[in-house]
Design a protein around this motif. Structure first.
Motif, PDB file in Angstrom:
ATOM      1  N   TYR A   9      29.394  36.965  50.433  1.00 30.66           N
ATOM      2  CA  TYR A   9      29.361  35.715  49.682  1.00 30.66           C
ATOM      3  C   TYR A   9      30.753  35.463  49.129  1.00 30.66           C
ATOM      4  CZ  TYR A   9      24.344  36.238  50.032  1.00 30.66           C
ATOM      5  OH  TYR A   9      23.075  36.382  50.520  1.00 30.66           O
ATOM      6  N   TRP A  58      33.479  32.167  47.746  1.00 26.18           N
ATOM      7  CA  TRP A  58      33.504  30.818  47.202  1.00 26.18           C
ATOM      8  C   TRP A  58      34.473  29.977  48.015  1.00 26.18           C
ATOM      9  CZ3 TRP A  58      30.252  28.665  43.929  1.00 26.18           C
ATOM     10  CH2 TRP A  58      30.581  27.420  43.376  1.00 26.18           C
ATOM     11  N   PRO A 107      29.207  28.545  47.360  1.00 22.05           N
ATOM     12  CA  PRO A 107      29.220  29.850  48.013  1.00 22.05           C
ATOM     13  C   PRO A 107      29.101  29.700  49.520  1.00 22.05           C
ATOM     14  CG  PRO A 107      27.551  29.759  46.283  1.00 22.05           C
ATOM     15  CD  PRO A 107      28.043  28.362  46.490  1.00 22.05           C
TER      16      PRO A 107
END
Length: 103
Positions: free
Chosen positions: A41, A43, A48
């Motif tokens: 995950y 950004w 995300p």
């Protein structure tokens, strides 16, 4: 490593874990799944972004961890040295406790 050597190393490791449990130094430990099963995950673009693992192409990966609570860095180093075995790498890193202090 011969089977005899492997058995000795495993026995020594189990003995160390038992001693650490008796002293209250071993808080927890856990094996981790294969790196290929990871989901990453990050950004990006304001949200995300999820991708399949592993994080990087490498010969080494994090196979598991132990969380210990010992009275000194010297004791932590003593334990880490005993965890290291043939073909293994051990990383010793302080945990960040509430308030941000690493010990």
């Amino acid at each position: 490593m011969s089977q005899e050597e492997r058995d000795r190393v495993n026995s020594d490791f189990e003995k160390l874990l038992g001693e650490m449990q008796e002293k209250g130094e071993l808080l927890t430990g856990e094996a981790l799944g294969a790196p290929e099963s990871a989901r990453l995950y990050r950004w990006g673009a304001g949200k995300p972004l999820v991708t399949d693992g592993p994080y990087s192409e490498a010969k080494e990966h994090l196979a598991g961890f132990f969380l210990i609570d010992v009275e000194s860095p010297a004791r932590a180093e003593e334990i880490a040295a005993q965890f290291a075995g043939p073909g293994e790498t051990v990383e010793l890193r302080p945990a960040m406790w509430p308030g941000g202090d690493d010990q």
